[in-house]
Design a protein around this motif. Sequence first.
Motif, PDB file in Angstrom:
ATOM      1  N   UNK A 133       0.865  -1.182   0.000  1.00 47.17           N
ATOM      2  CA  UNK A 133       0.000   0.000   0.000  1.00 47.17           C
ATOM      3  C   UNK A 133       0.898   1.226   0.000  1.00 47.17           C
ATOM      4  N   UNK A 134       0.783   2.048  -1.033  1.00 48.08           N
ATOM      5  CA  UNK A 134       1.679   3.189  -1.234  1.00 48.08           C
ATOM      6  C   UNK A 134       0.944   4.485  -0.917  1.00 48.08           C
ATOM      7  N   UNK A 135       1.513   5.269   0.009  1.00 45.27           N
ATOM      8  CA  UNK A 135       0.872   6.514   0.452  1.00 45.27           C
ATOM      9  C   UNK A 135       1.870   7.668   0.365  1.00 45.27           C
ATOM     10  N   UNK A 136       1.718   8.579  -0.605  1.00 46.46           N
ATOM     11  CA  UNK A 136       2.552   9.781  -0.628  1.00 46.46           C
ATOM     12  C   UNK A 136       2.060  10.768   0.430  1.00 46.46           C
ATOM     13  N   UNK A 137       3.001  11.425   1.091  1.00 46.00           N
ATOM     14  CA  UNK A 137       2.651  12.331   2.193  1.00 46.00           C
ATOM     15  C   UNK A 137       3.313  13.684   1.958  1.00 46.00           C
ATOM     16  N   UNK A 138       2.505  14.731   1.935  1.00 50.94           N
ATOM     17  CA  UNK A 138       3.054  16.090   1.881  1.00 50.94           C
ATOM     18  C   UNK A 138       2.184  17.013   2.720  1.00 50.94           C
ATOM     19  N   UNK A 139       2.736  17.490   3.835  1.00 47.49           N
ATOM     20  CA  UNK A 139       2.070  18.461   4.707  1.00 47.49           C
ATOM     21  C   UNK A 139       0.641  18.055   5.058  1.00 47.49           C
ATOM     22  N   UNK A 140       0.487  16.831   5.527  1.00 45.60           N
ATOM     23  CA  UNK A 140      -0.835  16.329   5.925  1.00 45.60           C
ATOM     24  C   UNK A 140      -0.838  15.910   7.404  1.00 45.60           C
ATOM     25  N   UNK A 141      -0.043  16.602   8.205  1.00 48.34           N
ATOM     26  CA  UNK A 141       0.077  16.257   9.622  1.00 48.34           C
ATOM     27  C   UNK A 141      -1.282  16.188  10.309  1.00 48.34           C
ATOM     28  N   UNK A 142      -2.191  17.100   9.963  1.00 47.35           N
ATOM     29  CA  UNK A 142      -3.491  17.161  10.645  1.00 47.35           C
ATOM     30  C   UNK A 142      -4.417  16.009  10.275  1.00 47.35           C
ATOM     31  N   UNK A 143      -4.182  15.389   9.115  1.00 44.57           N
ATOM     32  CA  UNK A 143      -5.147  14.421   8.590  1.00 44.57           C
ATOM     33  C   UNK A 143      -4.630  12.987   8.510  1.00 44.57           C
ATOM     34  N   UNK A 144      -3.327  12.793   8.551  1.00 52.54           N
ATOM     35  CA  UNK A 144      -2.790  11.485   8.202  1.00 52.54           C
ATOM     36  C   UNK A 144      -3.022  10.410   9.261  1.00 52.54           C
ATOM     37  N   UNK A 170      -1.910  -8.947   5.729  1.00 55.49           N
ATOM     38  CA  UNK A 170      -0.638  -9.316   5.105  1.00 55.49           C
ATOM     39  C   UNK A 170      -0.235  -8.254   4.082  1.00 55.49           C
ATOM     40  N   UNK A 171       0.200  -7.102   4.597  1.00 55.85           N
ATOM     41  CA  UNK A 171       0.584  -6.002   3.713  1.00 55.85           C
ATOM     42  C   UNK A 171       1.789  -5.270   4.259  1.00 55.85           C
ATOM     43  N   UNK A 172       2.427  -4.505   3.406  1.00 56.44           N
ATOM     44  CA  UNK A 172       3.405  -3.510   3.814  1.00 56.44           C
ATOM     45  C   UNK A 172       2.824  -2.141   3.464  1.00 56.44           C
ATOM     46  N   UNK A 173       3.020  -1.192   4.354  1.00 57.96           N
ATOM     47  CA  UNK A 173       2.542   0.174   4.149  1.00 57.96           C
ATOM     48  C   UNK A 173       3.753   1.052   3.888  1.00 57.96           C
ATOM     49  N   UNK A 174       3.837   1.594   2.683  1.00 55.15           N
ATOM     50  CA  UNK A 174       4.985   2.409   2.287  1.00 55.15           C
ATOM     51  C   UNK A 174       4.586   3.879   2.354  1.00 55.15           C
ATOM     52  N   UNK A 175       5.151   4.600   3.319  1.00 49.44           N
ATOM     53  CA  UNK A 175       4.886   6.029   3.483  1.00 49.44           C
ATOM     54  C   UNK A 175       6.049   6.807   2.874  1.00 49.44           C
ATOM     55  N   UNK A 176       5.760   7.667   1.917  1.00 48.72           N
ATOM     56  CA  UNK A 176       6.794   8.469   1.266  1.00 48.72           C
ATOM     57  C   UNK A 176       6.592   9.922   1.655  1.00 48.72           C
ATOM     58  N   UNK A 177       7.473  10.441   2.513  1.00 44.40           N
ATOM     59  CA  UNK A 177       7.384  11.842   2.902  1.00 44.40           C
ATOM     60  C   UNK A 177       8.042  12.696   1.825  1.00 44.40           C
ATOM     61  N   UNK A 178       7.219  13.483   1.137  1.00 42.29           N
ATOM     62  CA  UNK A 178       7.665  14.245  -0.027  1.00 42.29           C
ATOM     63  C   UNK A 178       8.117  15.650   0.385  1.00 42.29           C
ATOM     64  N   UNK A 179       9.127  15.712   1.258  1.00 37.40           N
ATOM     65  CA  UNK A 179       9.680  16.998   1.669  1.00 37.40           C
ATOM     66  C   UNK A 179       8.724  17.866   2.443  1.00 37.40           C
ATOM     67  N   UNK A 180       7.910  17.265   3.314  1.00 34.24           N
ATOM     68  CA  UNK A 180       6.941  18.031   4.104  1.00 34.24           C
ATOM     69  C   UNK A 180       7.642  19.061   4.975  1.00 34.24           C
ATOM     70  N   UNK A 181       6.976  20.207   5.183  1.00 35.22           N
ATOM     71  CA  UNK A 181       7.527  21.259   6.045  1.00 35.22           C
ATOM     72  C   UNK A 181       6.810  21.332   7.382  1.00 35.22           C
ATOM     73  N   UNK A 182       5.805  20.455   7.577  1.00 33.45           N
ATOM     74  CA  UNK A 182       5.139  20.387   8.884  1.00 33.45           C
ATOM     75  C   UNK A 182       5.652  19.135   9.608  1.00 33.45           C
ATOM     76  N   UNK A 183       4.863  18.545  10.476  1.00 33.72           N
ATOM     77  CA  UNK A 183       5.302  17.392  11.245  1.00 33.72           C
ATOM     78  C   UNK A 183       4.997  16.055  10.596  1.00 33.72           C
TER      79      UNK A 183
END
Length: 327
Positions: A6-17, A31-44
Amino acid sequence: MPKLSIIVPVYNKEKYMDACIHSILQQSFADFELILINDGSTDGSGEKCKYYQNLDNRVIFINQKNAGASIARNAGLKVAKGIYIGFIDSDDTIEPDMYELLINNLLTNDADISVCRMQVIFPDKTIMPQESNEIIVMNHEEALSACLKGDLDRSANNKIYKAEIAKNILFEGIIYEDILYTCKAFIKSQRTVLQNVLKYQYIVRDNSISMSRFNPRYIQTIEVSAKINELVAKTDPKCLPEAFAFDVTANISLLNLLLLAGKENYSNDYETVTATLKKHSPFINKSNLVRKKHQYAYQLFAASPKLYASIMQLYCRLTNSEVVKRS
């Protein structure tokens, strides 16, 4: 090796993720792997990704400089080890049994792509398709046609794909990037299964690209629809009418945005849109694949562009149309 990536791109979604990731980690199919890709977020957001990596050994964390959702998803595809691939946006949520349903349907029907339905949640309204437990199996041509018409939802997210299909397609662009990816996936697939049940919540925020003010990046919408026309012409010419209808919709939507934003500021793009619609003119006037409102819109525009612009702007403002928010 996990069955599902499961692929999840993340950019400045601290409030919602948190809601998104919880809905994934609590899936009945585990039976999955969760791949979180932080795309240079400027928040937390990056710190939250690290937190979930430490919390659950199924979570893989990738950190990259900001390059956009397409590059982030491609980074996830590069490292994904699953037999099947799924995508989720980091501010959306899914029902607890979504992946169990998708995988069971895919295996039972020997499909390449498995699809459920999504509801689209705007700040002021929710769009929900009619549900049915019926399971529909489609061959290659039927599925591609349904994708182009929007009957399968054109998002990449409410689906799982066999990895040999998903990993051999790259995301590209900023707008409509998932539509192009999904179209390419259906071109490569031979068998698709759909269960028309709502399992994905696509949440449109006020600050999302689809709700933001007009930006020259919106020109990419017709670039994507043109690419789709080219692909379908080469691989599946029987589906060209559906591709033409999608191109018509994309160009009329962009025409309206250009008129509201001031076409004099985007004269080359305006000329491209009007030339494309003129090329499609015989198809627009005769095809039942083009919605009546778009037929009438084009006929009025062809008769008098100035009158069309005035009526369209008045209509959009009286109805508080979403297009006004982007102008």
